[in-house]
Design an enzyme around this catalytic site. Structure first.
Site, PDB file in Angstrom:
ATOM      1  N   HIS A 179      -8.175  -2.518  -1.909  1.00 36.16           N
ATOM      2  CA  HIS A 179      -9.359  -1.824  -1.722  1.00 36.16           C
ATOM      3  C   HIS A 179     -10.247  -2.635  -0.765  1.00 36.16           C
ATOM      4  O   HIS A 179     -11.325  -1.980  -0.313  1.00 36.16           O
ATOM      5  CB  HIS A 179     -10.384  -1.585  -2.836  1.00 36.16           C
ATOM      6  CG  HIS A 179      -9.635  -0.761  -4.097  1.00 36.16           C
ATOM      7  ND1 HIS A 179      -9.230   0.453  -3.870  1.00 36.16           N
ATOM      8  CD2 HIS A 179      -9.387  -1.115  -5.412  1.00 36.16           C
ATOM      9  CE1 HIS A 179      -8.985   0.745  -5.125  1.00 36.16           C
ATOM     10  NE2 HIS A 179      -8.903   0.113  -5.796  1.00 36.16           N
ATOM     11  N   ASP A 193      -0.070   1.814  -7.157  1.00 36.71           N
ATOM     12  CA  ASP A 193      -1.335   1.565  -8.056  1.00 36.71           C
ATOM     13  C   ASP A 193      -1.760   2.938  -8.477  1.00 36.71           C
ATOM     14  O   ASP A 193      -1.621   3.868  -7.722  1.00 36.71           O
ATOM     15  CB  ASP A 193      -2.273   0.753  -7.427  1.00 36.71           C
ATOM     16  CG  ASP A 193      -3.289   0.436  -8.123  1.00 36.71           C
ATOM     17  OD1 ASP A 193      -3.333  -0.962  -8.458  1.00 36.71           O
ATOM     18  OD2 ASP A 193      -4.367   0.969  -8.585  1.00 36.71           O
ATOM     19  N   HIS A 211      -4.918   3.568  -8.627  1.00 33.52           N
ATOM     20  CA  HIS A 211      -5.934   4.125  -7.696  1.00 33.52           C
ATOM     21  C   HIS A 211      -5.716   3.891  -6.048  1.00 33.52           C
ATOM     22  O   HIS A 211      -4.510   3.102  -5.813  1.00 33.52           O
ATOM     23  CB  HIS A 211      -7.047   2.774  -7.660  1.00 33.52           C
ATOM     24  CG  HIS A 211      -7.642   2.542  -9.087  1.00 33.52           C
ATOM     25  ND1 HIS A 211      -7.150   1.640 -10.000  1.00 33.52           N
ATOM     26  CD2 HIS A 211      -8.603   3.177  -9.627  1.00 33.52           C
ATOM     27  CE1 HIS A 211      -7.693   1.832 -11.307  1.00 33.52           C
ATOM     28  NE2 HIS A 211      -8.707   2.615 -11.068  1.00 33.52           N
ATOM     29  N   ASP A 267      -1.329  -0.145 -13.182  1.00 37.82           N
ATOM     30  CA  ASP A 267      -2.496   0.398 -14.109  1.00 37.82           C
ATOM     31  C   ASP A 267      -2.213   1.879 -14.062  1.00 37.82           C
ATOM     32  O   ASP A 267      -2.867   2.545 -14.608  1.00 37.82           O
ATOM     33  CB  ASP A 267      -3.710   0.311 -13.587  1.00 37.82           C
ATOM     34  CG  ASP A 267      -3.775   0.422 -11.930  1.00 37.82           C
ATOM     35  OD1 ASP A 267      -2.756   0.726 -11.176  1.00 37.82           O
ATOM     36  OD2 ASP A 267      -4.790  -0.115 -11.351  1.00 37.82           O
TER      37      ASP A 267
END
Length: 305
Positions: free
Chosen positions: A123, A160, A162, A243
């Site tokens: 990120h 991931d 995200h 995740d």
């Protein structure tokens, strides 16, 4: 195959109640202490150099991270990214692990590696900490492969839950890097639509809340893996976030550890076909400790095979 890690990565402590806690890395390392992983070549991660960091991050931001660690307690580098006294050293080791693994993959027989490090990275943008990430570890590794080894085609696969907004932002105008991501949408950080294509080098494929094994595998099989094969990468990097597991508290997908073994096997096939087997993976998310340990074990076992 090599395992890169460092004790300093346990000293990044976001504070009580935070999900990105040191126990995440302990759970992964404990799982990799099993006899089935005895053949791993365990290597202490070096610090990333300033030159390596500056290929991806603005100088003022690098200084902010390195000077931002409080003597006690925590401070906020971004609205969702705390730092403790050990955070800067942990971030240097996390980025350094990926660069060292890239060097080994391209100059020695150690063609595959898993970097068991934290904080995560995908990120972090050139000038902003986000989503628990300080330095963008996988992007720093990719930029190092381009600059230090002269590669022309580096691919990053990100599974991931995200979207890796920072990785996309760093490379969306860099045709030598292909970024291929599956992620849940809607979900933080609210980026990664399939219309975001960069200069034709960004491939986003979204999953809906509640999606599981079938949707995940179909998306990779039909969309992402063909693009990776078509790109013919000389090196494959992986943002390995776990995740999307059904037990994870931060996502709403329904994957199991066997899905991480499946996608890893396919990514190894991409690396074998086009990159001489060269693949470097680094830990991103995964916040249920049991699910993280099982998923990371499945991932590393598939890398070793």
């Amino acid at each position: 195959m090599r395992l890169y890690t460092h004790p300093a990565c346990l000293e990044h402590d976001p504070g009580p109640g935070h999900v990105e806690l040191p126990a995440r890395l302990r759970a992964v390392l404990h799982a990799l202490d099993h006899d089935r992983f005895a053949a791993l070549d365990r290597v202490e991660a070096p610090r990333a150099t300033r030159e390596q960091l500056l290929r991806v991050h603005e100088a003022a931001y690098v200084e902010r991270v390195l000077a931002g660690a409080p003597l006690t307690g925590t401070s906020q580098l971004g609205e969702d990214t705390p730092m403790s006294s050990g955070s800067a050293e942990a971030a240097l080791r996390a980025a350094g692990a990926v660069c060292a693994a890239v060097d080994a993959a391209l100059t020695s027989h150690a063609h595959r590696a898993f970097c068991a490090v934290r904080p995560p990275g995908h990120h972090a943008t050139p000038a902003q900490a986000m989503g628990f990430c300080l330095f963008n570890n996988v992007a720093i590794g990719a930029a190092h492969a381009l600059a230090a080894h002269g590669l022309k085609r580096v691919a990053i696969a990100d599974f991931d839950v995200h979207h890796g907004n920072g990785t996309q932002a760093i490379f969306e105008r860099e045709p030598r890097v292909l970024f291929a991501s599956s992620h849940q949408s809607p979900l933080y950080p609210d980026t990664g639509s399939e219309e975001e294509r960069g200069v034709g080098n960004i491939v986003n494929a979204t999953l809906s809340p509640g999606d599981g094994t079938y949707a995940f595998r179909e998306l990779w099989q039909a969309v992402l893996l063909p693009r990776l094969h078509a790109f013919r990468p000389q090196l494959l990097l992986v943002s390995a976030g776990f995740d999307a597991h059904h037990a994870d508290p931060l996502g709403d997908l329904r994957l199991g550890s066997e899905d991480y073994a499946w996608i890893t096997e396919r990514l190894v096939e991409v690396a074998r076909t086009h990159a001489g087997g060269r693949l470097v993976s680094t830990l991103e998310g995964g916040y249920d400790l049991g699910a993280l340990a099982a998923s990371a074990s499945a991932h590393v076992a598939a890398l070793m095979d």
